[in-house]
Design an enzyme around this catalytic site. Structure first.
Site, PDB file in Angstrom:
ATOM      1  N   TYR A 197      -1.164  -1.672  10.794  1.00 26.54           N
ATOM      2  CA  TYR A 197      -1.409  -1.802   9.355  1.00 26.54           C
ATOM      3  C   TYR A 197      -0.280  -1.175   8.554  1.00 26.54           C
ATOM      4  O   TYR A 197       0.285  -1.806   7.651  1.00 26.54           O
ATOM      5  CB  TYR A 197      -2.742  -1.157   8.988  1.00 26.54           C
ATOM      6  CG  TYR A 197      -3.000  -1.157   7.501  1.00 26.54           C
ATOM      7  CD1 TYR A 197      -3.377  -2.332   6.849  1.00 26.54           C
ATOM      8  CD2 TYR A 197      -2.848   0.000   6.742  1.00 26.54           C
ATOM      9  CE1 TYR A 197      -3.598  -2.348   5.477  1.00 26.54           C
ATOM     10  CE2 TYR A 197      -3.069  -0.007   5.371  1.00 26.54           C
ATOM     11  CZ  TYR A 197      -3.439  -1.183   4.743  1.00 26.54           C
ATOM     12  OH  TYR A 197      -3.650  -1.193   3.390  1.00 26.54           O
ATOM     13  N   SER A 221       0.864  -1.186   0.000  1.00 28.58           N
ATOM     14  CA  SER A 221       0.000   0.000   0.000  1.00 28.58           C
ATOM     15  C   SER A 221       0.897   1.232   0.000  1.00 28.58           C
ATOM     16  O   SER A 221       2.068   1.144   0.388  1.00 28.58           O
ATOM     17  CB  SER A 221      -0.885   0.000   1.253  1.00 28.58           C
ATOM     18  OG  SER A 221      -1.482   1.262   1.470  1.00 28.58           O
TER      19      SER A 221
END
Length: 262
Positions: A152, A139
């Site tokens: 995360y 990401s």
């Protein structure tokens, strides 16, 4: 011998979009996700639409014993995998100390341990057969520490750095490794992580999973090391390099906090 693309997290989002994009190209698929019913209907639909072989396996990658069983099946089977797409991922949002530990552990098991284990097992098979390709999904969050989404962001930083290192290590064996770093994408991620996506939606910066998958497949053809779909997302990955780490983590923390539930 038929060669297969193995896709994790294939029941929705980018994983499902990757499955469709590859099936459109005539690729045989092995789809992996937790939801058996969804996988079965997806397999039937893709088979009918694109006349390709689509196998599926319901497996919770967050449970090491189930993952071990799945890897044993692959090892003992005769299906050759020449593309591994690690799409499965989990997100959480809010203060780290307020999170349920089992949810945080599940995130680490899926985003880091399962991905690494699949790369090890399938990567070894690819090296023995003389080549293959691995795509790990990280990401743009990988480029910054992420207060209020600390685990995360850290997990995606791991995926980015691990994939880049693996690319160098496996080059001699003919195995190509790429990492996909999408920005905000219109998937169930925001709902499962309990993120408020309204502001991002209004900004028009969200991409569809289909756009991300199309960009990824085209970049794989060119053997790109790092794949960042969309100009805005490329800026999101680049800008942290211009400021201090203190400024970077402060700004990202302020942004993340606005998306997290109060």
């Amino acid at each position: 011998m038929t060669r297969y693309a193995l896709i994790t997290g294939a029941s929705s989002g980018i994983g499902l979009a990757m499955a469709e994009a590859l099936a459109r190209r005539g690729r045989s698929l092995i789809l992996v996700a937790r939801q058996r019913d969804q996988l079965e209907s997806i397999a039937i639909e893709l088979t009918q639409r694109f006349d390709v072989e689509v196998l599926f396996r319901a497996c919770d990658l967050g449970e090491p014993l189930r993952l071990s069983g799945f890897l044993l099946e692959l090892e003992e089977g005769d299906r050759q995998i020449d593309l591994l797409v690690n799409c499965a991922g989990i997100g959480t949002c809010g203060p780290f100390l307020a999170q349920d530990w089992m949810t945080e552990q599940d995130l680490i098991e899926v985003n880091i341990l399962a991905l690494t284990r699949l790369c090890h097992a399938v990567g070894n098979s690819m090296a023995l057969q003389g080549g293959g390709q691995i795509l790990n999904v990280a990401s743009v969050a990988a480029y910054s520490p992420g207060p209020w989404m600390s685990t995360y962001h850290a997990s995606k930083a791991y995926v980015l750095h691990f994939s880049e290192a693996l690319r160098v290590e496996l080059k001699q064996s003919g195995v190509k490794v790429s990492v996909l770093c999408p920005g905000p994408t219109r998937t169930a991620f925001f709902r499962t992580a309990q993120l408020n996506s309204e502001k991002i939606e209004k900004s028009g910066s969200m991409m569809s999973p289909e756009e991300v998958a199309l960009h990824a497949v085209r970049a794989l053809d060119k053997n790109r090391a790092i794949i960042i779909p969309g100009r805005r997302n490329r800026w999101r990955a680049f800008l942290p390099r211009l400021g201090s780490r203190w400024l970077n983590r402060t700004i990202v923390g302020m942004v993340n906090k606005t998306y997290c539930p109060r």
